[in-house]
Design a protein around this motif. Structure first.
Motif, PDB file in Angstrom:
ATOM      1  N   ARG A   1       0.830  -1.206   0.000  1.00  0.00           N
ATOM      2  CA  ARG A   1       0.000   0.000   0.000  1.00  0.00           C
ATOM      3  C   ARG A   1       0.863   1.254   0.000  1.00  0.00           C
ATOM      4  O   ARG A   1       0.585   2.218  -0.716  1.00  0.00           O
ATOM      5  CB  ARG A   1      -0.927  -0.010   1.217  1.00  0.00           C
ATOM      6  N   VAL A   2       1.918   1.246   0.807  1.00  0.00           N
ATOM      7  CA  VAL A   2       2.786   2.424   0.900  1.00  0.00           C
ATOM      8  C   VAL A   2       3.514   2.662  -0.421  1.00  0.00           C
ATOM      9  O   VAL A   2       3.581   3.797  -0.913  1.00  0.00           O
ATOM     10  CB  VAL A   2       3.791   2.256   2.054  1.00  0.00           C
ATOM     11  N   MET A   3       4.071   1.610  -1.023  1.00  0.00           N
ATOM     12  CA  MET A   3       4.814   1.786  -2.268  1.00  0.00           C
ATOM     13  C   MET A   3       3.895   2.204  -3.415  1.00  0.00           C
ATOM     14  O   MET A   3       4.284   3.000  -4.284  1.00  0.00           O
ATOM     15  CB  MET A   3       5.581   0.514  -2.623  1.00  0.00           C
ATOM     16  N   ARG A   4       2.677   1.698  -3.450  1.00  0.00           N
ATOM     17  CA  ARG A   4       1.751   2.104  -4.508  1.00  0.00           C
ATOM     18  C   ARG A   4       1.335   3.557  -4.332  1.00  0.00           C
ATOM     19  O   ARG A   4       1.209   4.299  -5.318  1.00  0.00           O
ATOM     20  CB  ARG A   4       0.532   1.189  -4.513  1.00  0.00           C
ATOM     21  N   ALA A   5       1.103   3.973  -3.082  1.00  0.00           N
ATOM     22  CA  ALA A   5       0.772   5.380  -2.846  1.00  0.00           C
ATOM     23  C   ALA A   5       1.953   6.274  -3.198  1.00  0.00           C
ATOM     24  O   ALA A   5       1.789   7.352  -3.788  1.00  0.00           O
ATOM     25  CB  ALA A   5       0.362   5.578  -1.385  1.00  0.00           C
ATOM     26  N   LEU A   6       3.164   5.844  -2.849  1.00  0.00           N
ATOM     27  CA  LEU A   6       4.367   6.605  -3.174  1.00  0.00           C
ATOM     28  C   LEU A   6       4.568   6.688  -4.685  1.00  0.00           C
ATOM     29  O   LEU A   6       4.928   7.740  -5.225  1.00  0.00           O
ATOM     30  CB  LEU A   6       5.580   5.942  -2.512  1.00  0.00           C
ATOM     31  N   ASN A   7       4.310   5.597  -5.369  1.00  0.00           N
ATOM     32  CA  ASN A   7       4.421   5.587  -6.831  1.00  0.00           C
ATOM     33  C   ASN A   7       3.428   6.559  -7.458  1.00  0.00           C
ATOM     34  O   ASN A   7       3.771   7.293  -8.390  1.00  0.00           O
ATOM     35  CB  ASN A   7       4.167   4.178  -7.365  1.00  0.00           C
ATOM     36  N   ALA A   8       2.190   6.554  -6.957  1.00  0.00           N
ATOM     37  CA  ALA A   8       1.175   7.451  -7.509  1.00  0.00           C
ATOM     38  C   ALA A   8       1.582   8.901  -7.318  1.00  0.00           C
ATOM     39  O   ALA A   8       1.410   9.740  -8.217  1.00  0.00           O
ATOM     40  CB  ALA A   8      -0.183   7.178  -6.847  1.00  0.00           C
ATOM     41  N   TRP A   9       2.151   9.223  -6.159  1.00  0.00           N
ATOM     42  CA  TRP A   9       2.563  10.605  -5.904  1.00  0.00           C
ATOM     43  C   TRP A   9       3.712  10.997  -6.826  1.00  0.00           C
ATOM     44  O   TRP A   9       3.706  12.071  -7.431  1.00  0.00           O
ATOM     45  CB  TRP A   9       2.980  10.764  -4.438  1.00  0.00           C
ATOM     46  N   CYS A  10       4.731  10.134  -6.927  1.00  0.00           N
ATOM     47  CA  CYS A  10       5.889  10.432  -7.782  1.00  0.00           C
ATOM     48  C   CYS A  10       5.459  10.582  -9.245  1.00  0.00           C
ATOM     49  O   CYS A  10       5.930  11.477  -9.950  1.00  0.00           O
ATOM     50  CB  CYS A  10       6.935   9.326  -7.661  1.00  0.00           C
ATOM     51  N   HIS A  11       4.555   9.701  -9.695  1.00  0.00           N
ATOM     52  CA  HIS A  11       4.097   9.773 -11.078  1.00  0.00           C
ATOM     53  C   HIS A  11       3.324  11.067 -11.322  1.00  0.00           C
ATOM     54  O   HIS A  11       3.507  11.727 -12.361  1.00  0.00           O
ATOM     55  CB  HIS A  11       3.216   8.569 -11.396  1.00  0.00           C
ATOM     56  N   GLY A  12       2.485  11.446 -10.367  1.00  0.00           N
ATOM     57  CA  GLY A  12       1.729  12.690 -10.513  1.00  0.00           C
ATOM     58  C   GLY A  12       2.637  13.909 -10.562  1.00  0.00           C
ATOM     59  O   GLY A  12       2.421  14.828 -11.354  1.00  0.00           O
ATOM     60  N   GLN A  13       3.692  13.935  -9.723  1.00  0.00           N
ATOM     61  CA  GLN A  13       4.624  15.056  -9.736  1.00  0.00           C
ATOM     62  C   GLN A  13       5.411  15.104 -11.038  1.00  0.00           C
ATOM     63  O   GLN A  13       5.647  16.175 -11.601  1.00  0.00           O
ATOM     64  CB  GLN A  13       5.587  14.942  -8.541  1.00  0.00           C
ATOM     65  N   THR A  14       5.840  13.933 -11.507  1.00  0.00           N
ATOM     66  CA  THR A  14       6.646  13.875 -12.730  1.00  0.00           C
ATOM     67  C   THR A  14       5.869  14.408 -13.926  1.00  0.00           C
ATOM     68  O   THR A  14       6.422  15.108 -14.781  1.00  0.00           O
ATOM     69  CB  THR A  14       7.107  12.426 -12.992  1.00  0.00           C
TER      70      THR A  14
END
Length: 573
Positions: A85-98
């Motif tokens: 859950r943490v890594m998927r949320a982190l991935n979503a945030w990084c992808h949105g920022q990128t």
């Protein structure tokens, strides 16, 4: 550490020609007390996939963000579920920022090694590397996610690279004396397996010295072979002692803390005096309480006493607190830490002095269009804050929204809030159905179809329609549909016929966001929110000249122009 418990040692070394532009980050976290038993120790390493100015930020953010969120997950979640859950949320945030950056990216490889009890858990994405030294056996546990293009190796999978992320997970087993090495892809081609084994064994009693020797040897070998030692990271973790087998099963929080009994005004619980009963439902109890020690008013939410044996709901109840703690928004209620240890299962929220949206509408029947749109827009911003954390709310409803004395909207209920699933959101849909659908729920919930962010968009649009017109957009409530053929009965009732101040553009935006077919709604919530800005509405009309607003007028003008051109062409002959 005390005998019979997991005991670890670790060392680190970092080599970068320019520390300000390094691409890698690493960390080891060994909490104390109960967290060490339930969550274990974490060793992480990340490596940015780019060489831009954001490279250092990307690596550091992934490591710090992971540790902060992982140790904040509910203690009854197992390691795998928590990390996923943490890594998927982190991935979503990084992808949105990128996606919002014209240059650079937050794309990063990461390996997370979690040692909990007598088990090791390795989570990996990208091209960082994790090895295990057991006796004389030196083995790479991670698998490189790379693509060879023109002689160069590029990450084929990493955090922030795509909206979804595929995470490798293995349980490599754990024995006393195991040594784990975490390093970056830049080290590849410098040291041989025998070099690693020899250098680690020479300095086995001092892991920091062993890492320094590895870094020095890798740098020298890189120089001999003609390439730079760009951002070499070495991190060693050794298992000094394993816990006793009987201590291997962490306690489950909802089994340790009893559910509070039924409370009435004047009764006390953990130094909290009940002032008012705000809500009693089949699932929960909500009280306004006053902290005797601090004299502070807050809201206490607890599971319903009759749910004491329904652990599935209790797991979700603890998720609610985790959800609110993760979201930072002035439009979402904030969790408060109790001033003394809890003896019962509940959580505290900030008390919002105000009234529900339903009561506000009843008290302000003459509210202007701008005031109504502002409320809908604030509610949309609260929903956006949840979506940015990869969360579905699923219960947008006027009774779940408070308006404080300053006219600010605060979203206060998260009974059906759920992390987005990878199985078509089936678990999210079932939870929403269990909590209960309402007249603002999207049709897909009643029809057992796939749900998602556009389902929340529908509920927001339905609530916005109700704010503007005091009515619902369809004569047939969407939550009472029984089959897909019932969708044909959903004929949108124009908001302009019920409130002439609503512009054609706003009415069309509402109609689109309320489309019975989820795929036909706005692709992004921000597109719908843009149409709600009060400054885009001017007495129900837009800045477009009146003659161009009606499609029939447009085609009449075009046809007339073509007719004139045809007559002129005949005349010049």
């Amino acid at each position: 550490m005390a005998a019979g418990r997991l005991s670890l040692s670790y060392g680190q070394a970092f080599v970068a020609p320019d520390r300000r532009r390094h691409r890698s980050s690493m960390s080891v976290s060994m909490p104390s007390g109960q967290q060490m038993s339930t969550k274990g120790a974490c060793a992480l390493i990340s490596d940015s996939a780019s060489r831009n100015a954001l490279a250092a930020q990307a690596g550091d953010l992934c490591v710090r963000g992971f540790l902060a969120d992982y140790y904040s997950t509910p203690e009854h979640w197992d390691v795998k579920d928590s990390v996923y859950r943490v890594m998927r949320a982190l991935n979503a945030w990084c992808h949105g920022q990128t996606r919002q950056l014209p240059e650079g990216s937050y794309v990063s490889s990461m390996s997370a090694l979690v040692l909990a009890g007598r088990d090791a858990h390795l989570f990996h994405v990208g091209d960082t590397m994790v090895f295990r030294l057991r006796g004389a056996e030196f083995e790479q546990l991670s698998r490189d996610h790379v693509t060879d293009l023109g002689g160069y190796r590029y990450p084929a999978r990493a955090l922030g690279m795509d909206a979804g992320v595929d995470i490798d997970y293995i349980q490599p087993g754990l024995k006393q004396g195991d040594i784990f090495l975490l390093t970056t892809q830049g080290v590849r081609g410098t040291l041989m397996p025998s070099d690693y084994v020899g250098l680690i064994r020479q300095n086995a009693s001092d892991l920091n010295a062993a890492c320094e020797r590895l870094a020095q040897a890798a740098r020298e070998r890189a120089g001999e072979r003609g390439y730079g030692s760009d951002s070499f990271c070495f991190q060693l973790v050794r298992v000094d002692e394993l816990p006793d087998a009987e201590l291997d099963t962490p306690s489950r929080v909802y089994g340790d803390l009893p559910i509070p009994p039924e409370l009435t005004p004047g009764e006390r619980l953990d130094g909290l005096e009940v002032v008012e009963v705000l809500s009693r439902t089949t699932h929960s109890r909500v009280y306004r309480v006053r902290d005797i020690r601090t004299n502070r008013d807050c809201v206490l939410k607890a599971p319903s006493p009759e749910l004491s044996n329904r652990n599935v709901y209790l797991e979700h109840f603890l998720l609610q607190q985790w959800v609110v703690e993760r979201v930072r928004s002035p439009f979402v209620v904030r969790v408060i830490e109790p001033s003394r240890p809890r003896r019962y299962l509940y959580y505290l929220m900030r008390h919002v002095g105000g009234i529900t949206l339903s009561d506000w509408m009843a008290r302000h029947p003459q509210a202007s269009l701008a005031q109504r749109l502002d409320l809908a827009l604030q509610l949309g911003k609260a929903l956006q804050a949840l979506h940015h954390r990869d969360l579905l709310h699923q219960q947008i409803h006027p009774d779940n929204v408070l308006i404080d004395e300053h006219g600010q909207v605060v979203l206060v209920d998260f009974s059906a809030c759920h992390l987005r699933d990878v199985d078509g959101h089936r678990r999210s849909r079932l939870l929403a159905q269990q909590v209960g659908l309402n007249e603002h729920s999207a049709p897909e919930y009643a029809l057992d179809d796939e749900v998602g962010r556009r389902s929340d968009q529908y509920a927001l649009a339905s609530t916005a329609y109700w704010i503007l017109t005091n009515e619902l957009p369809y004569a047939v409530p969407s939550h009472k549909l029984r089959s897909h053929t019932d969708l044909e009965q959903l004929n949108y009732r124009s908001a302009r016929t019920r409130n002439p101040e609503v512009s054609r553009e706003l009415d069309e935006a509402l109609r689109r966001a309320l489309d019975p077919q989820r795929s036909l709604r706005f692709r992004r919530l921000s597109e719908f929110l843009y149409s709600l800005h009060p400054n885009r509405q001017s007495s129900g009309e837009s800045s477009t000249p009146r003659v161009w607003r009606d499609p029939a007028n447009v085609w009449q003008i075009i046809a007339g122009g073509l007719l004139v051109l045809l007559i002129i062409s005949w005349w010049v002959r």
